[in-house]
Design a protein around this motif. Structure first.
Motif, mmCIF file in Angstrom:
data_model
loop_
_atom_site.group_PDB
_atom_site.id
_atom_site.type_symbol
_atom_site.label_atom_id
_atom_site.label_comp_id
_atom_site.label_asym_id
_atom_site.label_seq_id
_atom_site.Cartn_x
_atom_site.Cartn_y
_atom_site.Cartn_z
ATOM 1 N N ASN A 95 0.845 -1.173 -0.142
ATOM 2 C CA ASN A 95 0.021 0.026 -0.027
ATOM 3 C C ASN A 95 0.911 1.190 0.012
ATOM 4 O OD1 ASN A 95 -2.370 1.785 0.450
ATOM 5 N ND2 ASN A 95 -3.182 -0.187 1.152
ATOM 6 N N TYR A 96 0.455 2.527 -0.332
ATOM 7 C CA TYR A 96 1.303 3.409 -0.498
ATOM 8 C C TYR A 96 0.614 4.833 -0.004
ATOM 9 C CZ TYR A 96 3.822 0.529 -3.730
ATOM 10 O OH TYR A 96 4.515 -0.470 -4.174
ATOM 11 N N THR A 97 1.311 5.648 0.485
ATOM 12 C CA THR A 97 0.857 6.916 0.898
ATOM 13 C C THR A 97 1.637 7.912 0.000
ATOM 14 O OG1 THR A 97 0.472 8.591 2.720
ATOM 15 C CG2 THR A 97 2.762 7.448 2.797
ATOM 16 N N THR A 98 0.592 8.837 -0.421
ATOM 17 C CA THR A 98 1.228 9.871 -1.690
ATOM 18 C C THR A 98 0.872 11.263 -1.512
ATOM 19 O OG1 THR A 98 0.480 7.789 -3.029
ATOM 20 C CG2 THR A 98 1.076 10.093 -4.184
ATOM 21 N N LEU A 99 1.872 12.072 -1.853
ATOM 22 C CA LEU A 99 1.643 13.449 -1.874
ATOM 23 C C LEU A 99 1.511 13.890 -3.114
ATOM 24 C CD1 LEU A 99 2.015 15.826 0.510
ATOM 25 C CD2 LEU A 99 4.303 16.235 -0.331
ATOM 26 N N LEU A 100 0.497 15.103 -3.438
ATOM 27 C CA LEU A 100 0.276 15.359 -4.816
ATOM 28 C C LEU A 100 0.125 16.733 -4.584
ATOM 29 C CD1 LEU A 100 -2.075 13.076 -4.129
ATOM 30 C CD2 LEU A 100 -1.719 12.933 -6.817
ATOM 31 N N THR A 101 0.506 17.700 -5.744
ATOM 32 C CA THR A 101 0.339 18.895 -5.977
ATOM 33 C C THR A 101 -0.693 19.535 -6.992
ATOM 34 O OG1 THR A 101 1.472 21.150 -6.228
ATOM 35 C CG2 THR A 101 2.151 19.219 -7.530
ATOM 36 N N LEU A 102 -1.458 20.608 -6.860
ATOM 37 C CA LEU A 102 -2.493 21.091 -7.899
ATOM 38 C C LEU A 102 -1.769 21.618 -8.863
ATOM 39 C CD1 LEU A 102 -5.527 21.109 -8.353
ATOM 40 C CD2 LEU A 102 -5.462 23.283 -6.968
ATOM 41 N N LYS A 103 -2.125 21.187 -10.202
ATOM 42 C CA LYS A 103 -1.779 21.684 -11.395
ATOM 43 C C LYS A 103 -2.931 21.921 -12.370
ATOM 44 C CE LYS A 103 2.818 21.258 -10.545
ATOM 45 N NZ LYS A 103 3.718 22.558 -10.329
#
Length: 610
Positions: free
Chosen positions: A366-374
């Motif tokens: 399983n994964y934890t993910t950081l995303l940024t708004l583009k």
């Protein structure tokens, strides 16, 4: 030069501790250090490891890839020569891939593993290597070396110091199933399911003399309750030791069975030749597991290296039984009847099993993910592998932000979680900026006791704004709890269904409103169409009128052309007359020389003057 040898053992392998006294008294090592890792937290483990000192010229051999291994590698790399030694499972086929699977950056405050800390990789058989050229490989050529009688005798004599022959007196059966413990460790399968599979295996092997050998690290013997008569008693003794102690070749064809590429099977092929028949049950076990059985994708590599001869991959226990019958030259049973019986048993078992204790198990993958708004969508910035187990968490994401960003922390995939976020820090060099936790936006988050947010979605996430212009690290810490029970997940799904139903109702209302607007728009369009038709008619009439005018203009242009020609002709005559008059006045011509003008105005004028 006499080498000082120290062996470091980890006590969470409890069955290995059974031979700890023999290891310590064997004299094979100058010192034996036992690290207390059983149910111990990282902080206490590192305190013990920090007591181990490395000096210039030391050699560190690492067998295994876990927290202790990577910690010692990092500690020793500045002084000692660090060697990854093949511990089986073809784990060093590609050392970089092995590290990618086993190394967790959160263990080391987000630091990536430095591959240059490994000086060499020692392999029992270098033909398995698919490493980059910059990885130095040493081929131990164990298959060739073990054929040397004197070396083999010395090697076996050292094994006897740790595993006395009297403890290995039990006869090895012709058919042996090698069990493993990682299905439980990684929560890939429940104890009840694993017990059922063992029962089905024993049922298909009931007509033969067989044994089940647990892994030396096995701790849960409850699963062997219904097949305990077939369990090899001294499970802590490695299979390879039993085979080295074996006299001659007691079985014409040995059959070994497992659901994964275990050390025993690989060493059976590497050390003892190609005649052993090997049966892998990974295709059967994967039907009951939440994760792939062949985690390291070793089985295709094994086939590629050693060939497919004497390797079998049945997809049912019925097919396995048929394979063994053929190997043993026994008349096989009707496979269709056997397969139908197996399907009925599976159906009956699962019917009762899911009625009683259905639950979603934690998954290693399983994964934890950081995303940024583009723009209008989010893009991934950083990701870490996680184990969905209740307790505290701290994630350190390495980023490279040069402007204020809108971020989304995608907590886990397809999981129901309640969590309390204690801190979100944005770090730029030595500067630390804290995110306002009251300004966080949760995906369907509900307030709960103890400051927790109960996220009623199986896609849990949190959004927040970066509090600074630049950041190279995002650190998120807190505590979480996961819901795996049937009732808890059903509750989440029902709330999601209600949420989506309400959303659908709103959409239906918007659609009805838009339908009304579309009808009014259609009416306006019809009126505009009629108006446009009138305009088109007027334009057509004007076009016809313009055509008539154009034709008249054409005729006028012709008439004007004729007039211009006539005027030009008259102008020419007048010029000629003026010239003649001029000559006459000058006396250059006589009156009778202009008879053509008799009766004209000038002629009459001249005659009158005379």
């Amino acid at each position: 030069m006499v080498q000082n040898k120290t062996l470091i053992l980890l006590d969470h392998v409890t069955n290995l501790m059974k031979c700890y006294p023999q290891i310590k008294s064997s004299g094979l090592w100058n010192d034996v250090v036992s690290i207390h890792t059983h149910k111990e937290v990282f902080e206490n483990i590192t305190k013990q490891l920090d007591l181990i000192e490395f000096h210039d010229g030391d050699k560190l051999h690492i067998l295994g890839k876990e927290f202790v291994s990577f910690y010692l590698l990092e500690k020793a790399s500045k002084r000692a020569k660090c060697i990854i030694t093949d511990e089986g499972v073809l784990s060093n086929v590609n050392i970089k891939n092995g590290i990618k699977i086993n190394y967790h950056e959160e263990w080391f405050q987000g630091r990536a593993f430095d591959i240059n800390s490994i000086d060499e990789v020692w392999l029992m058989d270098a033909s398995v290597s698919e490493n980059d050229k910059d990885i130095k490989i040493r081929d131990l050529k164990m298959q060739e070396v073990l054929k040397q009688k004197d070396f083999r005798e010395r090697y076996v004599s050292k094994l006897e110091c740790i595993f006395p022959r009297e403890d290995c007196a039990e006869t090895i059966k012709q058919i042996c199933f090698f069990d493993a413990y990682y299905l439980q460790m990684y929560h890939c399968i429940s104890v009840e399911l694993e017990q059922y599979l063992l029962e089905q295996l024993a049922d298909k092997l009931s007509g033969y003399d067989f044994t089940i050998k647990p892994h030396p690290g096995e701790q849960n013997y409850e699963k062997y309750r219904s097949v305990e008569q077939k369990i090899y008693k001294e499970s802590y003794i490695p299979w390879e030791v039993l085979r080295f102690y074996e006299d001659g070749a007691p079985h014409e064809k040995r059959i070994v069975i497992s659901y994964g590429a275990s050390d025993e099977i690989l060493h059976e092929r590497l050390f003892f030749g190609d005649e052993t028949q090997i049966i892998f049950l990974n295709k059967i076990y994967e039907k009951f597991s939440t994760s792939p059985i062949d985690t390291y994708n070793i089985l295709p590599q094994l086939t590629k290296i050693y060939g497919s001869q004497n390797l079998y991959f049945p997809e049912s226990f019925a097919e396995m039984g048929e394979i063994i019958d053929c190997i043993m030259k026994k008349q096989p049973k009707n496979i269709h009847d056997s397969f139908d019986s197996e399907l009925r048993k599976n159906y009956e078992f699962f019917t009762e099993y899911y009625k009683k204790n259905w639950e979603l198990k934690p998954s290693l993958v399983n994964y934890t993910t950081l995303l940024t708004l583009k723009g209008d969508h989010y893009e991934m910035v950083a990701e870490q592998k996680i184990y969905t187990q209740d307790g505290r968490f701290q994630f350190v994401f390495t980023v490279s932000f040069t402007a204020k960003e809108r971020l989304r922390w995608y907590i886990a995939r397809s999981r129901k979680v309640s969590l309390r976020i204690d801190q979100i820090s944005c770090i730029n060099g030595s500067e630390v900026f804290e995110v306002d936790l009251n300004a966080l936006t949760y995906n369907q988050g509900e307030d709960s006791l103890g400051g927790y947010r109960n996220i009623m979605s199986l896609e849990p996430s949190v959004e927040f704004d970066l509090p600074c212009e630049r950041a190279d690290t995002i650190m998120i810490s807190g505590e979480w709890q996961f819901e795996f029970s049937h009732d808890g997940l059903v509750q989440v799904l029902r709330k999601n269904v209600t949420h989506y139903n309400n959303h659908i109702k709103l959409l239906h209302g918007e659609i009805d409103e838009r339908d009304v607007q579309l009808k009014a728009l259609h009416k306006d369009l019809d009126e505009r169409d009629n108006h446009l038709a009138t305009i088109y008619k007027d334009i057509k009439e004007r076009d016809n009128h313009l055509k008539i005018v154009y034709k008249k203009l054409e005729k006028s242009e012709i008439h004007v052309g004729l007039l211009i020609e006539d005027i030009a002709e008259r102008d020419e005559k007048i010029k000629k007359m003026q010239e003649e008059i001029k000559q006459w006045k000058e006396g250059k011509i006589k009156q009778q020389q202009i008879p053509s003008y008799e009766g004209s105005f000038l002629h009459r004028l001249f005659n009158k003057n005379k």
